[in-house]
Motif scaffolding. Structure first.
Motif, PDB file in Angstrom:
ATOM      1  N   ARG A 117       0.845  -1.208   0.000  1.00 58.57           N
ATOM      2  CA  ARG A 117       0.000   0.000   0.000  1.00 58.57           C
ATOM      3  C   ARG A 117       0.875   1.252   0.000  1.00 58.57           C
ATOM      4  NH1 ARG A 117      -3.062  -1.677   3.476  1.00 58.57           N
ATOM      5  NH2 ARG A 117      -2.008  -0.893   5.335  1.00 58.57           N
ATOM      6  N   PHE A 118       1.943   1.208   0.800  1.00 59.99           N
ATOM      7  CA  PHE A 118       2.845   2.357   0.833  1.00 59.99           C
ATOM      8  C   PHE A 118       3.535   2.566  -0.512  1.00 59.99           C
ATOM      9  CE2 PHE A 118       7.196   3.902   1.311  1.00 59.99           C
ATOM     10  CZ  PHE A 118       6.955   5.148   1.868  1.00 59.99           C
ATOM     11  N   ALA A 143       2.426   1.783  -3.429  1.00 64.70           N
ATOM     12  CA  ALA A 143       1.449   2.344  -4.365  1.00 64.70           C
ATOM     13  C   ALA A 143       1.268   3.845  -4.117  1.00 64.70           C
ATOM     14  CB  ALA A 143       0.112   1.618  -4.221  1.00 64.70           C
ATOM     15  N   GLU A 144       1.148   4.220  -2.829  1.00 65.79           N
ATOM     16  CA  GLU A 144       1.010   5.639  -2.514  1.00 65.79           C
ATOM     17  C   GLU A 144       2.277   6.402  -2.889  1.00 65.79           C
ATOM     18  OE1 GLU A 144       0.109   5.641   1.610  1.00 65.79           O
ATOM     19  OE2 GLU A 144      -1.931   4.869   1.362  1.00 65.79           O
ATOM     20  N   ALA A 145       3.446   5.771  -2.618  1.00 67.92           N
ATOM     21  CA  ALA A 145       4.711   6.431  -2.930  1.00 67.92           C
ATOM     22  C   ALA A 145       4.852   6.662  -4.429  1.00 67.92           C
ATOM     23  CB  ALA A 145       5.879   5.595  -2.411  1.00 67.92           C
ATOM     24  N   THR A 146       4.425   5.684  -5.232  1.00 67.93           N
ATOM     25  CA  THR A 146       4.500   5.840  -6.685  1.00 67.93           C
ATOM     26  C   THR A 146       3.683   7.042  -7.132  1.00 67.93           C
ATOM     27  OG1 THR A 146       4.790   3.450  -6.970  1.00 67.93           O
ATOM     28  CG2 THR A 146       4.079   4.705  -8.889  1.00 67.93           C
ATOM     29  N   THR A 147       2.499   7.214  -6.543  1.00 62.19           N
ATOM     30  CA  THR A 147       1.664   8.366  -6.885  1.00 62.19           C
ATOM     31  C   THR A 147       2.329   9.668  -6.476  1.00 62.19           C
ATOM     32  OG1 THR A 147      -0.329   7.011  -6.614  1.00 62.19           O
ATOM     33  CG2 THR A 147      -0.608   9.394  -6.558  1.00 62.19           C
ATOM     34  N   ARG A 148       2.895   9.682  -5.268  1.00 61.11           N
ATOM     35  CA  ARG A 148       3.545  10.903  -4.785  1.00 61.11           C
ATOM     36  C   ARG A 148       4.781  11.235  -5.608  1.00 61.11           C
ATOM     37  NH1 ARG A 148       4.307  10.269   1.571  1.00 61.11           N
ATOM     38  NH2 ARG A 148       5.473  12.204   1.194  1.00 61.11           N
ATOM     39  N   SER A 181       3.995  12.832  -8.969  1.00 59.65           N
ATOM     40  CA  SER A 181       3.122  13.999  -8.957  1.00 59.65           C
ATOM     41  C   SER A 181       3.770  15.242  -9.555  1.00 59.65           C
ATOM     42  CB  SER A 181       2.686  14.314  -7.520  1.00 59.65           C
ATOM     43  OG  SER A 181       3.828  14.617  -6.713  1.00 59.65           O
ATOM     44  N   VAL A 190       9.606  10.613   1.306  1.00 57.15           N
ATOM     45  CA  VAL A 190       8.872   9.339   1.298  1.00 57.15           C
ATOM     46  C   VAL A 190       9.688   8.256   1.998  1.00 57.15           C
ATOM     47  CG1 VAL A 190       8.133   7.465  -0.211  1.00 57.15           C
ATOM     48  CG2 VAL A 190       7.455   9.807  -0.728  1.00 57.15           C
ATOM     49  N   GLN A 205       9.054   6.112   5.904  1.00 59.19           N
ATOM     50  CA  GLN A 205       8.829   4.684   6.004  1.00 59.19           C
ATOM     51  C   GLN A 205       9.998   3.919   6.610  1.00 59.19           C
ATOM     52  OE1 GLN A 205       6.060   3.281   5.459  1.00 59.19           O
ATOM     53  NE2 GLN A 205       6.514   1.088   5.392  1.00 59.19           N
TER      54      GLN A 205
END
Length: 592
Positions: free
Chosen positions: A189-190, A192-197, A200, A214, A218
């Protein structure tokens, strides 16, 4: 013969034999034999029953031993509670999950063993409901509360009734520790969120700073991002981040201390090899080895790293830089699992960094293109405008019947010819760039005396040299023959000679031709302002133009085309220059 009979079952026979002649069993002896047979029948039956009982006990013990071994080896916590909901059996895994010994479970209720869990989830009420309803309760998500030296554990629990011949004897319990499963889910999950961030922004520095933040959130107390410089000879520290904001003064110092490229440096070894580096425990001696200077050592000691990981940022098979994470916690030591997670995150960060780099390059290319179009439009319009003015002037004079004098006509024609040559040169440069870019540049090779080419070129440029106040000094007496495209070699030399006259007017220009091994070396030296070391690396690139008053006098294509023509011959065009002392361009061409 006396039969051995027990009930209706015949067990065997007793044989009684007399060897005395004339002797016969009496009735009394016969009764004794029958009584003996009856008692032996009981003994034989008892022996058989004993053997069967012993076998059943052995089978039971074997089954219990197998069951005990199975429960002990099971990776799942398992237990059994009786009708009073007291633990009767607990395997080692369940005992470990609950943080109590097996002996501390036996005979006790859940409330007595784990009062915190009972208060939060009311386990005993659930167990009683399972026993009364006879229906299992499966896959309930719970958390075993934290206890001294034991962190909280997420678990998945199932309860089911245990019945024998329809009678409920108690409740069975299975407990699966889902800590690793939750860790993996959280990591995915992290990521996936990191890829989005990370995706950006297409700004390189913003992407690098986002990467550092990021990672720090973590994995790290500190995170540093070092990126390879454009020349590939050094690292630039582009971003740092800390989990705790109070550490920023140390990070600001670390930001200014990019490691020098020296053998043995872990950072440079990672950059060179493209392989990650893990140091589970950092010692004082290791800090001394890693420091490049006393000030660097001081900063490292103030950072106080306990464990370190370094992973390369690799995209499209190129190592872009290195991602470094440091842990300050004495109890935390990075493991291979942490390294694998960081590599996965670094791969995503490298893609984001590469995309940002490509975007910047594309933006610069678009900017250069737009500037080139503006310059090309201006440069093409200038000779066209001058040529148009000359023609319009002559046309008006003819229409008015006022024919220009021969001298005036000659001046106009000379001016028109120069503008036409300038226009032709600009168009040829554009065509050459197009041919080079599409791989359609063709050479017409022939045996040529390069010394003669240079002498003839100087003769053709006599008038222009005189206008520029330049004197050509030629050192090309000995013939040097090579198989080249004469016109293309002349094009290169014309460009170099024109640049010498443009940037060093009033100064001599030296041209030379010599043979060096299997190569011909042609040199053009001027005594102008020279070229800075930084500009020398870019002078042969497309759209690179001089600064100052000459910045709007070319398309920035001449030297680019010249070098490409040299390389098309299998040669090279290079420059040596010292600011204030002029420049020497060398054209190397193979003889064969």
């Amino acid at each position: 013969m006396v039969p051995l009979v027990l009930g209706e079952r015949r067990l065997g026979v007793i044989n009684l034999v007399l060897f005395t002649p004339g002797r016969r069993y009496t009735e009394q002896e016969t009764k004794y034999a029958e009584e003996l047979a009856r008692r032996v029948s009981f003994v034989v039956e008892h022996a058989r029953l004993y053997r069967e009982a012993q076998g059943a006990l052995r089978a039971r013990d074997t089954s219990l031993a197998l069951l005990e071994a199975f429960l002990a080896a099971s990776p799942v916590g398992m237990g059994f509670l009786d009708r009073e909901l007291r633990y009767v059996h607990v395997n080692p895994v369940l005992a470990t999950i609950n943080g109590k010994t097996r002996e501390e479970h036996l005979g006790r209720t859940v409330h007595e063993v784990l009062p915190e869990l009972e208060r939060s989830t009311h386990v005993e009420a659930l167990l009683r409901g399972v026993m009364e309803s006879g229906e299992p309760l499966l896959n309930r998500e719970n958390v075993v509360p934290a206890r001294p030296d034991i962190p909280p554990r997420p678990v998945r629990t199932s309860f089911f009734p245990v019945k024998v011949d329809g009678e409920t004897l108690g409740v069975g319990v299975t407990v699966l520790d889902t800590t690793e499963e939750k860790r993996v889910e959280g990591g995915l999950r992290f990521l996936a969120e990191a890829t989005t961030r990370l995706s950006s922004s297409l700004d390189l520095r913003a992407t690098l700073e986002s990467t550092a933040r990021v990672v720090a959130e973590q994995l790290a107390d500190y995170c540093l991002v070092d990126v390879r410089s454009e020349d590939g000879q050094r690292l630039e520290r582009m971003a740092v981040a800390a989990r705790q904001p109070g550490t920023s003064p140390h990070l600001e110092e670390a930001m200014r201390m990019a490691p020098p490229p020296r053998p043995g440096s872990p950072l440079w070894e990672v950059l060179k090899s493209g392989r990650p580096w893990l140091l589970s425990e950092v010692t004082e001696a290791m800090l001394d080895t890693a420091a490049s200077q006393d000030e660097h050592l001081r900063v490292l000691r103030e950072l106080r790293p306990r464990s370190v990981m370094m992973v390369p940022l690799i995209a499209r098979e190129r190592t872009l830089g290195v991602l470094t994470v440091l842990s300050l916690e004495t109890a935390r030591r990075y493991t291979e699992r942490d390294l694998g997670f960081l590599e996965d995150l670094a791969w995503r960060a490298a893609l984001a960094v590469d995309n940002a780099t490509l975007f910047q390059q594309a933006a610069r290319a678009v900017e250069a293109r737009d500037e080139f179009v503006a310059i090309a439009t201006h440069e093409l319009r200038t000779p066209l405008s001058a040529l148009s003015l000359q023609l319009v002037s002559l046309q008006r004079a003819v229409d008015a019947g006022n024919m220009p004098t021969p001298e005036r006509l000659k001046q106009s024609l000379v001016m028109a010819q120069r503008q036409t040559e300038r226009l032709e040169q600009l168009v040829n440069h554009l065509l050459d760039v197009s041919r080079i870019s599409t791989g359609r540049l063709e050479l017409e090779l022939e045996e040529v005396d390069l010394s003669e080419v240079v002498r003839r070129l100087v003769m053709r440029f006599e008038e222009k040299l005189a206008e520029a106040g330049c004197v050509a000094v030629v050192d090309a007496d000995a013939p040097v023959r090579a198989r080249v495209d004469r016109l293309r070699v002349e094009q290169v030399l014309m460009n170099l000679l024109s640049n010498a006259m443009k940037y060093a007017p009033g100064q001599p220009v030296e041209l030379s031709v010599a043979r060096q091994g299997t190569e011909a070396v042609l040199g053009v030296r001027d005594y102008g302002p020279g070229i800075s070391p930084e500009a020398q690396a870019r002078v042969f690139e497309r759209y690179q133009r001089a600064s100052g008053r000459h910045s709007r006098e070319s398309l920035g294509l001449g030297l680019y085309v010249a070098r490409q023509l040299a390389r098309a011959h299998g040669g090279e065009l290079s420059v040596e220059s010292t600011p204030g002392q002029g420049s020497l361009f060398r054209l190397r061409l193979p003889l064969g």
